[in-house]
Design an enzyme around this catalytic site. Structure first.
Site, PDB file in Angstrom:
ATOM      1  N   GLY A  20     -32.679 -59.831  64.906  1.00 49.03           N
ATOM      2  CA  GLY A  20     -31.673 -60.291  65.860  1.00 49.03           C
ATOM      3  C   GLY A  20     -32.318 -61.206  66.889  1.00 49.03           C
ATOM      4  O   GLY A  20     -31.848 -61.320  68.011  1.00 49.03           O
ATOM      5  N   TYR A 159     -19.964 -47.418  68.026  1.00 48.65           N
ATOM      6  CA  TYR A 159     -21.133 -47.987  68.715  1.00 48.65           C
ATOM      7  C   TYR A 159     -21.960 -46.878  69.360  1.00 48.65           C
ATOM      8  O   TYR A 159     -23.160 -46.765  69.144  1.00 48.65           O
ATOM      9  CB  TYR A 159     -20.651 -48.994  69.771  1.00 48.65           C
ATOM     10  CG  TYR A 159     -21.763 -49.816  70.407  1.00 48.65           C
ATOM     11  CD1 TYR A 159     -22.273 -50.936  69.756  1.00 48.65           C
ATOM     12  CD2 TYR A 159     -22.294 -49.476  71.649  1.00 48.65           C
ATOM     13  CE1 TYR A 159     -23.293 -51.701  70.334  1.00 48.65           C
ATOM     14  CE2 TYR A 159     -23.314 -50.229  72.227  1.00 48.65           C
ATOM     15  CZ  TYR A 159     -23.803 -51.345  71.566  1.00 48.65           C
ATOM     16  OH  TYR A 159     -24.819 -52.088  72.147  1.00 48.65           O
ATOM     17  N   THR A 162     -23.797 -44.661  66.782  1.00 47.35           N
ATOM     18  CA  THR A 162     -25.012 -45.232  66.179  1.00 47.35           C
ATOM     19  C   THR A 162     -26.127 -45.352  67.214  1.00 47.35           C
ATOM     20  O   THR A 162     -27.305 -45.154  66.884  1.00 47.35           O
ATOM     21  CB  THR A 162     -24.737 -46.617  65.548  1.00 47.35           C
ATOM     22  OG1 THR A 162     -24.162 -47.490  66.527  1.00 47.35           O
ATOM     23  CG2 THR A 162     -23.796 -46.484  64.372  1.00 47.35           C
ATOM     24  N   LYS A 163     -25.783 -45.657  68.447  1.00 50.39           N
ATOM     25  CA  LYS A 163     -26.835 -45.824  69.462  1.00 50.39           C
ATOM     26  C   LYS A 163     -27.461 -44.466  69.832  1.00 50.39           C
ATOM     27  O   LYS A 163     -28.667 -44.392  70.091  1.00 50.39           O
ATOM     28  CB  LYS A 163     -26.281 -46.546  70.687  1.00 50.39           C
ATOM     29  CG  LYS A 163     -25.850 -47.991  70.404  1.00 50.39           C
ATOM     30  CD  LYS A 163     -26.973 -48.849  69.863  1.00 50.39           C
ATOM     31  CE  LYS A 163     -26.594 -50.314  69.699  1.00 50.39           C
ATOM     32  NZ  LYS A 163     -27.707 -51.158  69.240  1.00 50.39           N
TER      33      LYS A 163
END
Ligand SMILES: NC(=O)c1ccc[n+]([C@@H]2O[C@H](COP(=O)([O-])OP(=O)(O)OC[C@H]3O[C@@H](n4cnc5c(N)ncnc54)[C@H](O)[C@@H]3O)[C@@H](O)[C@H]2O)c1
Length: 285
Positions: A20, A159, A162-163
């Protein structure tokens, strides 16, 4: 040898990979690592953006077009980097996507996207880099989670799920990896001024027809962090081998509240859901 001297001497990365790395926080981490002397492989799904960042780094940068969801591609990226440069000092698993909306608005696409990129992408990077670093008995894995990995973050369940997983993976692996000479840290910034805030994946109706979370986020954090500040804190955190690297007053405050005064933290989180529902009303009624 004192601990400080050890830490200072041991932080001299010569080869790094940042996934990223073509935008936002990843680009800033790549730039900061290059500034501190590392060659950086800027890896991104968007090859043109990766190349632009690598070109900006001059001799210290090279680019790779890689989808972190593709385990074989990530393995190849790590293997080629280690072969070409003789080692791998830092693996920054940073690629991620924003997923928002209330549970009843979300479908399988949202969950799959979050699990694939934000979690599987990190697992792929960790699985590829760890054997290389174990063999050389040195190296540092930096996983980008979020403040949403430290506290419950409603209206973005895939979100925050997953975090939280990335924080768990990172802190548990840190314990396993220590005896192999490998370090693991997890980066947990509050809200950062990057394109991610304007690109909520398949944004559901409660975002009022747009895909930006900026107006909602400003209710909690009026001024966004810069990617450069987050990157500087991240690399400082690597140098001092911090386990968890929260960035921004909101991250520090809410993380502490959640640990030491959970009912207060839960009250704030509840207020956040109410604000999200209030802002959604005109378009969802
Ligand atoms: N912006 C914020 O407020 C914020 C806050 C906390 C954590 N984060 C996390 O920071 C990380 C970076 O986000 P950002 O804000 O810099 O976003 P960004 O959108 O600016 O950059 C994300 C980069 O990841 C790349 N990417 C997306 N999917 C990919 C894939 N499958 N394979 C390879 N590359 C892929 C994109 O092309 C993009 O260049 C993410 O993990 C995000 O969840 C962001």
């Amino acid at each position: 040898m004192s601990g400080t001297v050890f830490r200072t001497r041991s932080f001299a990365p010569s080869v790094s990979i940042v996934t990223g790395g073509g935008s936002g926080i990843g680009r800033a981490i790549a730039t900061e690592l290059a500034r501190r002397g590392s060659h950086v492989v800027v890896a991104d799904l968007d090859g043109a953006r990766a190349k632009q960042v690598a070109d900006d780094l001059g001799e210290r940068g090279s680019a790779a077009e890689v989808d972190v969801v593709d385990a074989e591609a990530v393995q190849a990226l790590v293997a080629q980097t280690a072969e070409r440069h003789g080692r791998l000092d830092i693996m920054a698993n940073n690629a991620g996507v924003a997923i928002g909306g209330l549970l009843e608005e979300l479908d399988e696409r949202h969950w799959a996207k979050a699990l694939d990129v934000n979690l599987r992408g990190v697992i792929n990077g960790v699985s590829a880099a760890y054997p290389v670093m174990s063999a050389q008995r040195s190296g540092h894995i930096l996983n980008t989670a979020s403040l949403a990995g430290l506290i419950p973050a409603p209206a973005m369940l895939p979100y925050t799920t997953t975090k939280h997983a990335v924080v768990g993976l990172s802190t548990a692996l840190r314990a396993e990896a220590a005896s192999r000479g490998v370090r693991v840290s997890v980066l947990c910034p509050a809200f950062v001024d990057t394109p991610l805030l304007d690109e909520v994946y398949a944004a559901p109706a409660s975002f009022g027809g747009g895909s930006s979370v900026r107006s909602r986020v400003r209710l909690m954090q009026p001024r966004f962090l810069t990617a450069e500040l987050v990157a500087a804190r991240a690399v400082d955190g690597l140098a001092s081998n911090k386990a968890v690297i929260p960035v921004g007053w909101l991250a520090h405050t809410l993380w502490r509240l959640n640990r030491y005064a959970p009912p207060v933290a839960r009250g704030l989180v509840q207020a956040q859901v109410s604000a999200h529902r209030r802002l959604s009303r005109p378009s969802s009624s």
